[in-house]
Design an enzyme around this catalytic site. Structure first.
Site, PDB file in Angstrom:
ATOM      1  N   HIS A   1     -19.317 -26.065  23.152  1.00 50.84           N
ATOM      2  CA  HIS A   1     -19.651 -26.275  21.586  1.00 50.84           C
ATOM      3  C   HIS A   1     -19.153 -27.506  20.984  1.00 50.84           C
ATOM      4  O   HIS A   1     -19.419 -27.805  19.900  1.00 50.84           O
ATOM      5  CB  HIS A   1     -19.086 -25.017  20.885  1.00 50.84           C
TER       6      HIS A   1
ATOM      7  N   ASP B   1     -24.153 -19.761  29.699  1.00 56.22           N
ATOM      8  CA  ASP B   1     -23.310 -18.858  28.780  1.00 56.22           C
ATOM      9  C   ASP B   1     -24.228 -18.075  27.761  1.00 56.22           C
ATOM     10  O   ASP B   1     -25.206 -18.780  27.680  1.00 56.22           O
ATOM     11  CB  ASP B   1     -22.314 -19.980  28.033  1.00 56.22           C
TER      12      ASP B   1
ATOM     13  N   HIS C   1     -24.332 -18.463  24.699  1.00 59.69           N
ATOM     14  CA  HIS C   1     -24.295 -19.067  23.430  1.00 59.69           C
ATOM     15  C   HIS C   1     -24.962 -20.484  24.075  1.00 59.69           C
ATOM     16  O   HIS C   1     -24.860 -21.102  24.743  1.00 59.69           O
ATOM     17  CB  HIS C   1     -23.024 -19.176  22.712  1.00 59.69           C
TER      18      HIS C   1
ATOM     19  N   ASP D   1     -20.175 -14.389  29.068  1.00 60.18           N
ATOM     20  CA  ASP D   1     -19.943 -13.657  27.986  1.00 60.18           C
ATOM     21  C   ASP D   1     -21.529 -12.933  27.488  1.00 60.18           C
ATOM     22  O   ASP D   1     -21.513 -12.127  26.567  1.00 60.18           O
ATOM     23  CB  ASP D   1     -19.756 -14.351  26.727  1.00 60.18           C
TER      24      ASP D   1
HETATM   25 ZN   LIG Z   1     -20.430 -18.353  24.792  1.00 57.10          ZN
END
Ligand SMILES: [Zn+2]
Length: 324
Positions: free
Chosen positions: A131, A168, A170, A257
């Site tokens: 991120h 991931d 996200h 996750d």
């Molecule tokens: Zn994540």
């Protein structure tokens, strides 16, 4: 006896010193402790060699990040402030060194892959990176480990065409930002749909900019997406796209996750899925990249699922070679 391909785990004791607030924060040092404990008792243990991460240099980091941000990050940590840019991004005095060593994990892994070490390097690092943007910390991430690694691979080892596969839960907004106008680095992300999930980017319509159009592939999945849907999109979209792109080297942004028990996403992956993903990443690397895969740990916050997921992923990646 079952044999696995040799595997290097890149780590550093300083990763545990990055304190995000005394253990209450989901991105905590126990994440790495549970992984090491699980791998220590795994069938894989005899095939693992542990390597200590180098520290990324200023030059390595400036291949993506702005220098003013790097100074700001250093000052914020060393001044004793407890977060940067948002309260999610907790830091402490020791964090700056841990952040440089986390980014350096990928570089150590790459050197091993290129210098006749094992073909598989897993960077068991924290803080995570995908991120982090060029001048901003976001989502527990400070320096973009995968972006720094891809640029190092190009600059220091002359590997031009790099694929980054990020599964991931996200979207890796920072990796996308780093390479969206670059046709030589193909960023592929499979993540929970941005309408429902942090950080709100990664729509299928985001396909790259300028010369990089077509070298970004976002595959958002609906909440509740399971193993079958993940494997469907991997076969239907990712594998054919890589056949066209033909990467020289592969980076995997490995986040755990999406596990059904991990409440950081609404995805419903099983532990077993991560084993199948490992097999698929290994097969893709065998087809395109002389078998070499650099995997970098991103998210994964349900500790038992994280440890089990990493072990399954590495078992799949290292594959069975001989059965007697
Ligand atoms: Zn994540």
């Amino acid at each position: 006896m079952t044999q696995y391909r040799p595997l290097a785990i890149i780590t550093h004791p300083q990763y545990l010193a990055h304190d995000t607030g005394g253990g209450e924060h989901p991105e905590c040092a126990d994440r790495l402790r549970v992984i090491h404990r699980q791998l220590g008792k795994s069938l894989l243990a005899p095939f693992i060699s542990e390597r200590v991460a180098m520290k990324a240099t200023r030059q390595d980091i400036l291949a993506y990040h702005e220098e003013s941000y790097l100074f700001r990050l250093e000052e914020t940590a060393l001044r004793g402030q407890t977060y940067i840019d948002h309260r999610d991004n907790q830091i402490c005095f020791e964090s700056f060194e841990a952040i440089l060593l986390s980014a350096g994990g990928g570089l150590t892994g790459i050197d091993l892959l290129e210098e006749q070490g094992p073909d598989l390097s897993f960077c068991c690092v924290r803080p995570p990176g995908h991120h982090a943007e060029k001048a901003a910390a976001l989502g527990f991430c400070f320096i973009n480990n995968a972006a720094v690694a891809a640029r190092y691979w190009q600059r220091c080892h002359g590997r031009q065409k790099i694929a980054i596969i990020d599964w991931d839960a996200h979207h890796g907004n920072g990796i996308q930002d780093a390479f969206e106008d670059d046709p030589d680095v193909f960023y592929i992300s499979i993540h929970e749909h941005p309408t429902f999930s942090f950080p709100g980017t990664g729509y299928a319509e985001e396909k790259g900019l300028g010369a990089g159009v077509g070298a970004t592939l976002n595959i958002p999945l609906p909440p509740g997406a399971d193993d079958a849907l993940f494997l469907h999109v991997l076969e239907r979209y990712v594998e054919p796209a890589l056949d066209v792109f033909r990467p020289e080297r592969l980076i995997v942004a490995a986040g755990f996750d999406g596990h059904v028990l991990d409440d950081m996403s609404g995805l419903s992956y099983s532990t077993e899925l991560f084993g199948v993903i490992g097999e698929r990443m290994s097969a893709l690397a065998g087809k395109h990249c002389e078998g070499k895969v650099l995997s970098i740990l991103e998210g994964g916050y349900h500790l038992d699922s994280l440890a089990a997921g990493v072990e399954r992923y590495l078992l799949g990646l290292a594959g069975m070679r001989v059965k007697e």
